[in-house]
Design a protein around this motif. Structure first.
Motif, short mmCIF file in Angstrom:
data_model
loop_
_atom_site.label_atom_id
_atom_site.label_comp_id
_atom_site.label_asym_id
_atom_site.label_seq_id
_atom_site.Cartn_x
_atom_site.Cartn_y
_atom_site.Cartn_z
N SER A 49 0.85 -1.18 0.00
CA SER A 49 0.00 0.00 0.00
C SER A 49 0.88 1.23 0.00
O SER A 49 2.00 1.22 0.55
N TYR A 109 -6.48 2.68 -4.56
CA TYR A 109 -7.55 2.81 -3.56
C TYR A 109 -8.81 2.18 -4.16
O TYR A 109 -9.50 2.80 -4.96
N SER A 126 -12.17 -1.23 2.25
CA SER A 126 -12.24 0.24 2.22
C SER A 126 -13.66 0.75 2.51
O SER A 126 -13.91 1.94 2.38
N GLY A 183 -13.34 3.40 -1.95
CA GLY A 183 -12.26 3.48 -2.92
C GLY A 183 -12.66 4.13 -4.23
O GLY A 183 -13.85 4.25 -4.57
#
Length: 289
Positions: free
Chosen positions: A151, A242, A248, A252
């Protein structure tokens, strides 16, 4: 899984995909299979894993098998969702830029010691353990690839003024060992205490994703150590972007299909391609900083 691999032609490319039953992992399985790779889709939950294989087969991708894998190495944020938060639909984030979406994530989760510990076990140690288990197979191949999903949070530029020494040691690959990396992570978790102040946690760190950041930085460091140790392999890590997933909370910007493309690109690197490198959305980056 062993039988599925050994029974194939020695020239057949085989990929083992962890966390393959949904999200980015499932899409990686689909794209690899679509590129003629025999795929071993792994997941902890047998029913979900089998259902994922059947979904791919219904799309005409027959060279996919399931193997139950107990190692927990699908990504987790190292945070807990607040008790009253329900994962919203993607329309919730219409008109928000990436910073606004991340701020929403930050405001709807909390960092705790238990979540940080679980996040480290999942994001770093899960990756390490499954890699160690599969290394003999990879080293017996003439074309071995390891792709670790990292990431941008794990880039060393995100380390604060109180983390200068941790940053320095994680970047000192010539001296860093796995034992020392374990010690650094233990020290980080040892200083991570639950705080009664909602805006602060663990030795004054701003609430957010500090455990996730450190775990992904550890993945990056481990990737670089593996690449130096096993020169015949191509060992790299990739930030998929993302992506809109459960992880998430649908915040994202990219679809799982878009996020998977960079992962698949690294898995299909030609011989002599980069190793010990960091990629973001499929593009080679200059450094881990």
């Amino acid at each position: 899984m062993e039988g599925a691999i050994i029974s194939r032609s020695p020239n057949t490319r085989v990929a083992v995909v962890t966390g393959g039953n949904k999200g980015i992992g499932l899409e990686v399985c689909r794209q690899l299979a679509d590129n003629g790779v025999s795929v071993v889709l792994t997941a902890r939950d047998e029913a979900r894993g089998v259902a994922a294989v059947e979904k791919l087969k219904a799309q005409g991708l027959s060279d996919v098998v399931f193997h139950q894998l107990e190692v927990n190495n699908a990504a987790t944020g190292g945070n807990e969702r607040l008790d009253d938060v329900i994962i919203p639909g993607v329309e919730k984030f219409d008109g928000m830029d990436v910073h606004q979406r991340l701020e929403w994530m930050k405001n709807n989760t909390r960092e705790t010691h238990e979540a940080a510990k679980q996040g480290m076990q999942t994001n770093y140690y899960g990756t390490k353990h499954v890699t160690e288990a599969l290394l003999p197979l990879l080293l017996s191949s003439s074309d071995g690839r390891i792709v670790n999903v990292s990431s941008s949070f794990g880039l060393l530029r995100h380390f604060g003024a109180d983390e200068v020494e941790l940053r320095r040691q994680l970047d000192d690959i010539n001296s860093l060992t796995e034992k020392r990396l374990d010690e650094l992570l233990d020290a980080f978790l040892g200083g991570f205490d639950d705080s009664s102040e909602p805006e602060m946690c663990g030795r004054g760190r701003t609430a957010g994703f500090s455990a996730y950041k450190v775990a992904k930085a550890a993945v990056n460091a481990y990737t670089r150590m593996l690449a130096r140790r096993h020169l015949a392999l191509r060992v790299n890590c990739v930030h998929p972007g993302y992506v809109r997933t459960d992880f998430s909370m649908n915040s994202g910007l990219l679809s799982p299909e878009e996020g998977a493309r960079g992962v698949v690109k690294l898995a299909l690197l030609p011989n002599g391609g980069p190793t010990g490198a960091y990629f973001a959305e499929g593009q080679l980056q200059a450094s881990f900083v």
